[in-house]
Design an enzyme around this catalytic site. Structure first.
Site, PDB file in Angstrom:
ATOM      1  CG  HIS A 251      -0.109   0.177   2.524  1.00  0.00           C
ATOM      2  ND1 HIS A 251       0.571  -0.882   3.116  1.00  0.00           N
ATOM      3  CD2 HIS A 251       0.154   1.257   3.306  1.00  0.00           C
ATOM      4  CE1 HIS A 251       1.192  -0.454   4.198  1.00  0.00           C
ATOM      5  NE2 HIS A 251       0.964   0.852   4.342  1.00  0.00           N
TER       6      HIS A 251
ATOM      7  CG  ASP B 278       1.521   5.110   4.711  1.00  0.00           C
ATOM      8  OD1 ASP B 278       1.014   3.989   4.543  1.00  0.00           O
ATOM      9  OD2 ASP B 278       2.532   5.308   5.422  1.00  0.00           O
TER      10      ASP B 278
ATOM     11  CG  HIS C  56       5.077   1.144   2.759  1.00  0.00           C
ATOM     12  ND1 HIS C  56       4.562   2.264   2.129  1.00  0.00           N
ATOM     13  CD2 HIS C  56       4.470   1.108   3.973  1.00  0.00           C
ATOM     14  CE1 HIS C  56       3.692   2.873   2.922  1.00  0.00           C
ATOM     15  NE2 HIS C  56       3.615   2.180   4.047  1.00  0.00           N
TER      16      HIS C  56
ATOM     17  NE  ARG D  67       8.183  -5.443  11.624  1.00  0.00           N
ATOM     18  CZ  ARG D  67       7.521  -4.382  11.173  1.00  0.00           C
ATOM     19  NH1 ARG D  67       6.194  -4.387  11.145  1.00  0.00           N
ATOM     20  NH2 ARG D  67       8.167  -3.313  10.755  1.00  0.00           N
TER      21      ARG D  67
HETATM   22  O1  LIG Z   1       4.647  -1.942  10.510  1.00  0.00           O
HETATM   23  C1  LIG Z   1       5.323  -1.269   9.744  1.00  0.00           C
HETATM   24  O2  LIG Z   1       6.558  -1.296   9.764  1.00  0.00           O
HETATM   25  C2  LIG Z   1       4.672  -0.387   8.712  1.00  0.00           C
HETATM   26  C3  LIG Z   1       3.262  -0.044   9.007  1.00  0.00           C
HETATM   27  C4  LIG Z   1       2.593   0.682   7.882  1.00  0.00           C
HETATM   28  O3  LIG Z   1       3.054   0.736   6.769  1.00  0.00           O
HETATM   29  C5  LIG Z   1       1.303   1.361   8.140  1.00  0.00           C
HETATM   30  O4  LIG Z   1       0.737   1.217   9.259  1.00  0.00           O
HETATM   31  O5  LIG Z   1       0.814   2.059   7.210  1.00  0.00           O
HETATM   32 FE   LIG Z   2       2.082   2.268   5.554  1.00  0.00          FE
END
Ligand SMILES: O=C(O)CCC(=O)C(=O)O
Ligand SMILES: [Fe+2]
Length: 331
Positions: A208, A210, A264, A274
């Site tokens: 996705h 952001d 990403h 995690r």
């Molecule tokens: O957990 C991560 O490292 C990235 C999280 C992410 O991309 C998001 O919450 O939009």
């Molecule tokens: Fe993200």
């Protein structure tokens, strides 16, 4: 009682189905790399200040991602927030889904993907979306107090980065972004990625971009965050001293494509859980996003319109289309 959402039962049919195409992406293509790293201490010394600002701008346009160290968020705040994250996510799933826990409401709790039709749409994770309303009287050391402290520090850092990134873009200095992205229009996401022992290559979070101006992420030592660079997936090497900054869709539109909002994703881990926390620098819904430059690549739109379009696309097609919905006719 089990803290994990019912992934195995809900997604059994999908998990039993054909190999996941991203197996290949993960095992063959994704190499680990050190993102550009910016030492924000350099902003304090006249000598290195200009170089440091240049490094930020180059990273935002070439990578859409960079790391910052000496970022001013104390380890104490980061550790305390992590404790809150442990406390809430380790509660039984049923409670998270139905009860208010600490300061977190079930309406803000998300897990997995609603109605995925293929493994590619599956996110093996759970999250609290944390809005940041005007602060009421909060007791010190309460989870809400820690969140307030954290988000105040994050807003300061995000505004500092906006100031640097906006400088030189056609005479703007970022005031517009800073005035419209205030503490109450931004939000946090607390993420937990439970281990996924059934299959390799399952996404913790599907690919996705952001919808923010900027996102600042703190990841733990487990790793799994990957970003697209020059057509390849690259794994971001964990660095506990650093925060990860990425450009969101709004900055790409506002900068007329100078800065890149890159795709990403997070890969799940077969053994380890995690945690991460993401701070999204977003404006109020009525804020108009228009590029500073002519000819503009994108039409002007309000953040509310953007969010609505994203939601509609996700509902109708299962994925976000994003900025390409707002291309100007001539582009
Ligand atoms: O957990 C991560 O490292 C990235 C999280 C992410 O991309 C998001 O919450 O939009
Ligand atoms: Fe993200």
């Amino acid at each position: 009682m089990d803290p994990n959402p019912p992934f195995f039962t809900t997604y059994k049919a999908l998990l039993d189905s054909q190999p996941h195409s991203s197996d290949i992406d993960q095992t063959v293509i994704a190499e680990e790399c050190e993102l550009p790293i910016i030492d924000l201490n350099c902003l304090n010394g006249k000598h290195h200040e200009e170089q440091c600002k240049r490094d930020v701008k180059v990273a935002a346009s070439e990578w859409g991602f960079f790391q910052v160290v000496n970022h001013g968020i104390s380890n104490s705040i980061l550790d305390r927030l992590r404790e809150v994250q442990f406390d809430v996510f380790r509660q039984p799933f049923q409670k998270k889904a139905s009860e208010k826990l600490l300061d977190f409401s079930p309406e803000n709790y998300r897990w997995g993907t609603p109605r995925p039709t293929s493994l590619k749409q599956l996110s093996w994770s759970e999250a609290y979306h944390v809005p940041l309303p005007p602060s009421t009287d909060v007791t010190k050391a309460s989870p809400r107090h820690i969140i307030e402290e954290f988000s105040t520090a994050m807003l300061r850092l995000a505004h500092q980065l906006v100031g640097i990134l906006a400088e030189g873009l056609g005479g703007y200095d970022g005031t517009y972004i800073k005035e419209n992205c205030t503490r109450n229009t931004c939000y946090l996401r607390l993420n937990r990625y439970p281990p996924c022992p059934v299959k390799t290559g399952v996404f913790g979070l599907i690919p996705h971009t952001d919808s923010s101006f900027l996102t600042i992420v703190r990841q733990d030592q487990v790793g799994g965050l990957q970003l697209m660079k020059d057509g390849r997936w690259i794994t971001v090497k964990p660095n506990l001293d650093a925060l990860i900054v990425n450009i969101g869709d709004l900055f790409q539109a506002w900068s007329n494509g100078v800065y890149k909002s890159v795709e990403h994703r997070v890969m799940s881990n077969p053994q380890l859980e995690r945690f991460s926390v993401a701070y999204f620098l977003c404006p109020s819904y009525d804020t108009v996003i228009r590029s500073y430059a002519e000819p503009a690549i994108y039409t002007k739109f309000s953040f509310g319109e953007y969010k609505q379009q994203v939601q509609e696309d996700v509902r109708r097609t299962g994925h976000k289309v994003g900025l390409s919905r707002f291309l100007a006719q001539s582009a």
